[in-house]
Motif scaffolding. Structure first.
Motif, short mmCIF file in Angstrom:
data_model
loop_
_atom_site.label_atom_id
_atom_site.label_comp_id
_atom_site.label_asym_id
_atom_site.label_seq_id
_atom_site.Cartn_x
_atom_site.Cartn_y
_atom_site.Cartn_z
N LEU A 41 10.49 -16.68 8.60
CA LEU A 41 11.28 -15.69 7.86
C LEU A 41 12.14 -16.30 6.75
O LEU A 41 12.91 -15.59 6.10
CB LEU A 41 12.14 -14.86 8.82
CG LEU A 41 11.32 -13.99 9.80
CD1 LEU A 41 12.25 -13.13 10.64
CD2 LEU A 41 10.32 -13.10 9.06
N ARG B 247 11.39 -4.66 -1.87
CA ARG B 247 9.92 -4.49 -1.81
C ARG B 247 9.25 -5.77 -1.30
O ARG B 247 8.23 -5.72 -0.62
CB ARG B 247 9.37 -4.12 -3.20
CG ARG B 247 10.02 -2.90 -3.83
CD ARG B 247 9.69 -1.61 -3.10
NE ARG B 247 10.58 -0.53 -3.49
CZ ARG B 247 10.34 0.35 -4.45
NH1 ARG B 247 9.21 0.30 -5.13
NH2 ARG B 247 11.21 1.30 -4.72
N VAL C 271 10.52 -7.84 0.82
CA VAL C 271 10.72 -7.80 2.28
C VAL C 271 9.71 -6.85 2.91
O VAL C 271 9.08 -7.16 3.92
CB VAL C 271 12.16 -7.37 2.62
CG1 VAL C 271 12.30 -7.14 4.13
CG2 VAL C 271 13.16 -8.41 2.14
N GLU C 272 9.52 -5.68 2.29
CA GLU C 272 8.55 -4.73 2.84
C GLU C 272 7.17 -5.36 2.94
O GLU C 272 6.50 -5.25 3.97
CB GLU C 272 8.48 -3.47 1.95
CG GLU C 272 9.68 -2.56 2.10
CD GLU C 272 9.63 -1.36 1.16
OE1 GLU C 272 8.54 -0.85 0.87
OE2 GLU C 272 10.71 -0.94 0.70
N ARG D 20 0.81 -1.22 0.00
CA ARG D 20 0.00 0.00 0.00
C ARG D 20 0.84 1.27 0.00
O ARG D 20 0.58 2.20 -0.75
CB ARG D 20 -0.94 -0.01 1.22
CG ARG D 20 -2.09 0.96 1.10
CD ARG D 20 -3.05 0.85 2.28
NE ARG D 20 -2.36 1.04 3.55
CZ ARG D 20 -2.39 0.18 4.57
NH1 ARG D 20 -3.09 -0.92 4.48
NH2 ARG D 20 -1.74 0.43 5.70
N LEU E 264 7.13 -8.19 5.75
CA LEU E 264 7.25 -7.76 7.15
C LEU E 264 6.16 -6.76 7.55
O LEU E 264 5.77 -6.71 8.72
CB LEU E 264 8.63 -7.16 7.42
CG LEU E 264 9.82 -8.14 7.32
CD1 LEU E 264 11.12 -7.42 7.66
CD2 LEU E 264 9.63 -9.34 8.26
N VAL E 265 5.68 -5.98 6.61
CA VAL E 265 4.71 -4.93 6.97
C VAL E 265 3.27 -5.43 6.83
O VAL E 265 2.43 -5.11 7.67
CB VAL E 265 4.91 -3.65 6.12
CG1 VAL E 265 3.85 -2.60 6.46
CG2 VAL E 265 6.31 -3.08 6.34
N ILE F 85 10.60 -18.98 14.26
CA ILE F 85 10.90 -17.76 13.50
C ILE F 85 11.63 -18.06 12.19
O ILE F 85 11.32 -17.47 11.16
CB ILE F 85 11.76 -16.80 14.38
CG1 ILE F 85 10.98 -16.40 15.64
CG2 ILE F 85 12.19 -15.57 13.60
CD1 ILE F 85 9.65 -15.73 15.41
N LEU G 186 5.13 -13.89 13.93
CA LEU G 186 6.14 -13.19 14.73
C LEU G 186 5.59 -12.81 16.10
O LEU G 186 6.32 -12.73 17.07
CB LEU G 186 6.63 -11.93 14.01
CG LEU G 186 7.39 -12.13 12.69
CD1 LEU G 186 7.93 -10.81 12.18
CD2 LEU G 186 8.52 -13.13 12.85
N ALA G 187 4.29 -12.57 16.14
CA ALA G 187 3.68 -12.13 17.39
C ALA G 187 3.27 -13.30 18.29
O ALA G 187 2.86 -13.10 19.42
CB ALA G 187 2.46 -11.25 17.10
N LEU H 194 12.08 -14.57 3.38
CA LEU H 194 12.85 -13.38 3.01
C LEU H 194 14.01 -13.78 2.10
O LEU H 194 14.59 -14.85 2.26
CB LEU H 194 13.37 -12.67 4.27
CG LEU H 194 12.28 -12.20 5.24
CD1 LEU H 194 12.90 -11.51 6.45
CD2 LEU H 194 11.29 -11.28 4.55
N PRO H 195 14.34 -12.92 1.16
CA PRO H 195 15.43 -13.27 0.23
C PRO H 195 16.78 -13.30 0.94
O PRO H 195 16.91 -12.73 2.03
CB PRO H 195 15.38 -12.13 -0.78
CG PRO H 195 14.77 -10.98 -0.04
CD PRO H 195 13.80 -11.59 0.91
#
Lengths: 449, 449
Positions: A414, A387, A389-390, A322, A393-394, A410, A403-404, A417-418
């Motif tokens: 994760l 991007r 990763v963004e 977004r 994670l976001v 973990i 994660l929470a 992720l690259p």
């Protein structure tokens, strides 16, 4: 004249590439590389099809490996549901609403018997690791959906890993892990391979008790689930994968298929499925995009004519960064909270999807295996990885929830992720370049077929 | 015998390095590099001190540049407040509670006149760009806190950027941007420099109207703010910076100092300050860690003896990557919602902190400028960069709020991300290595002084 390869896989779930090579060699014409490199002529080469043979047929012939068509009833699929219990493999999301639809004509239905026969112990032999659940238990409960789904996700992991090992030449590291609260998983990761910078395929099968509040959050159709003494036994399982290749001309792929069940105080079992497969190219290749979406559409169309258009849209809406005003990639399909018309039908649909991951992706990998690239192209790949990763994670609810959640593994969450990524301040491709063309597509999702 | 350099900066806010060189050269002893490289003997070389000269004094001499001590009254500073309006420069957080404290003895108080005299227009000449607010308006409102803070953040940006340019040899790109809803900012970024992989120093000054709900979320002391017709005019400003050097022996630094004010329906102005400076080394260097924390402690101790211990703890609690069980770095100080004993006193404290960013960090940069490093050390840096990204995207409230706020300047928020980062599956340093030593510290925050 182009030719199509209609190849099928037997119940021991070897990888498509391996099987295709065997089958194709039997025809005495070529090895697997030249075979799958011509994927554009290979629309129906599907790992999803049971116990068949690989043979060439004329263009235009429809996929023939399903049993006879029949009517099925499809109810609504709702707006959202959310769970990522213990690992990102088991994950779902709230996403833009998708309209409900009615009973509809279905093209075909894959027979359950055809897909799932064979001794459970025998089928387990092809897995990357023994299943999470004890084989004896699986045998005892072989007709239960949780067993059928666990077998499917294990088979999907195995088929995909074998196909990737075949093309890379490397091997997956296989980690079994257990979850203190119940269940565990199998994470397969290949890192810094010849072709793949990072390839992860994760299975998780977790169970335990949820609070009513947690259950409510997971299933946000406004339905209140009543537990015994406030507790709701649940079982969740899924397979998920993200593949980041080294060559910027080979796209990143992601898929995830999951099943969830919760038992209410009165013994009623709530269940639903979710999943999807989507592609993230660094540079657009129209042929790849068409192949990818067409393969998914074919899998969807076997079950409902609205699945592909609705789930394609859902995918574009979900994988949206977004704050950048861009989609993560060129989409695919995404669905969640699917629980109608009945468990068998939804499972058959999920199985069809899971079986397309190899034919969706591997031909694209083989096609670009030897593409040369410049340092600038590699840089653009790294920016796009940033991007990725963004988004993960976001926005990705599975990752966020994982994660929470205390007790999550973990590293399995994760592994999506690259290996490497890059953030350049004010990066904007020059107008008219291939990079600008890609960005334009990400800013304005297209219909690919 | 070691010697200390007590150097001060005049009101035109040139960088410490540049001034020190001039001053030092005047003594005819050495150039800036050998000067600041000996930072461990240079405890009191502070960019925070006004209109003085740089000279050498004996070890053990206390910093002498403040005016005479006096008593000040300090009330409570609360648990949290949150605003990141338009850019990450203006950001705050909820964090672990810090005990309130009482009226206390203060070592010194910096005279306001001493720090802030000089013609506004003249002071603006040293900035990286003209201030966000029109200079005429600043002149008209020169006694208002918003003007004094805007001048401070502009001066801090300039002093820090000049000091970094001095050591790198490169130049900052300066981008002015405006915010549709009111205000704007100045983003200074140096990318792929000789020393710095990515260095960002951002100023933002934003204003407009908040809903009561938004205002309540920003200031979570349970205080209900009453707006006129439900609207609350606000003004927020701050300077923030993240510096990622190339050499893994030079740590990453981050700082952020900010000010907010909200006007209630009856004309009452609510205001508060927040901020902090923290260090993220790739390898631990005890001398660096001690220097960094001691410099911060000295700035804090001038204002309240509990500031350093409380804000050090707050920093460790805030910059915590929960899913990894690690802090992001070795901390520093962090505070928010500081609004007592009075505006002047809190501003003086914030100014002392802002003035320490150069003397906290630059000596460490100079010390390690020519350290050699192995590819393995570079890899470990990249893995730690990955963790930095995880913290910033998953936990940092300023980033999260900024990304979720329409109209935010995303590039200014995400300039905190490193140019490059790495995620290795199951990365765990071998026992007894320098990497394991670093990780141990991140898992068990230490007292450095």
């Amino acid at each position: 004249m182009t030719s199509l390869a209609l190849c099928t896989i037997n119940s021991s779930t070897r990888s498509i590439a391996r099987l295709c090579r065997v089958s194709h060699s039997a025809h005495g014409t070529a090895d697997v590389h030249s075979f799958v490199a011509r994927y554009s002529t290979l629309r129906n080469c599907s790992a999803s099809l049971p116990r068949g043979k690989c043979s060439f047929i004329k263009t235009g012939t429809r996929q023939m490996c399903q049993s006879s068509p029949r009517r099925i009833s499809l109810g609504r699929y709702g707006k959202g549901v959310f769970l990522a219990a213990g690992a990102a493999a088991v994950t779902g999301v709230l996403a833009a609403g998708v309209s409900h639809f009615q009973r509809a004509e279905m093209a075909t239905k894959i027979s359950r018997v055809e897909e799932e026969d064979g001794d459970i112990r025998e089928r387990c032999k092809s897995f990357m690791s023994p299943p999470v659940t004890d084989i004896k238990l699986l045998e005892q409960r072989k007709d239960e959906m949780s067993t059928r789904m666990e077998m499917l996700i294990m088979e999907t992991q195995s088929a995909f890993c074998r196909a990737l090992e075949q093309v890379d030449g490397g091997s997956f590291r296989v980690d079994r892990w257990s979850r203190k609260e119940g269940g565990g998983g199998i994470s397969c990761v290949m890192q810094d391979g010849k072709i793949f910078e990072k390839a992860g395929v994760n299975v998780s099968v977790v169970y335990g008790n949820l609070t009513e509040e947690a259950a409510r959050q997971m299933r946000s159709r406004g339905k209140i689930l009543k537990g015994k003494d406030g507790k709701l036994p649940f079982r969740a399982m899924g397979v998920s994968s993200v593949i980041h290749p080294k060559n910027p001309h080979i796209p990143t792929v992601h898929f995830n298929y999951r099943y969830f069940e919760i038992e209410e105080a009165d013994g009623t079992k709530q269940w639903w499925f979710g999943g999807g497969t989507d592609l993230t190219p660094v540079y657009i290749d129209l042929e790849d995009a068409t192949h990818f979406h067409k393969t998914l559409k074919e899998a969807c169309d076997k079950h409902h004519p609205k699945y592909y258009p609705d789930f394609k849209k859902w995918c574009d809406n979900y994988f949206y960064i977004r704050h950048r005003g861009e989609t993560r990639g060129i989409g695919g399909i995404f669905f969640d909270d699917l629980d109608s018309p009945d468990q068998d039908e939804v499972f058959n649909f999920v199985r069809s999807c899971a079986k397309t991951v190899v034919p969706c992706y591997l031909p694209i990998v083989y096609k670009h295996l030897n593409d040369s690239f410049t340092p600038e192209e590699k840089d653009w790949q790294q920016v796009r990885r940033g991007r990725y990763v963004e988004f993960n994670l976001v926005y990705d609810r599975g990752v966020k929830f994982g994660l929470a959640t205390p007790g999550s593994r973990i590293e399995s969450i994760l592994m999506s992720l690259p290996l490497t990524a890059r953030w350049e301040y004010m990066h904007e491709p020059t107008k008219g370049t291939k990079e600008a063309e890609m960005l334009e597509i990400l800013r304005n999702p297209k219909q690919w077929i």
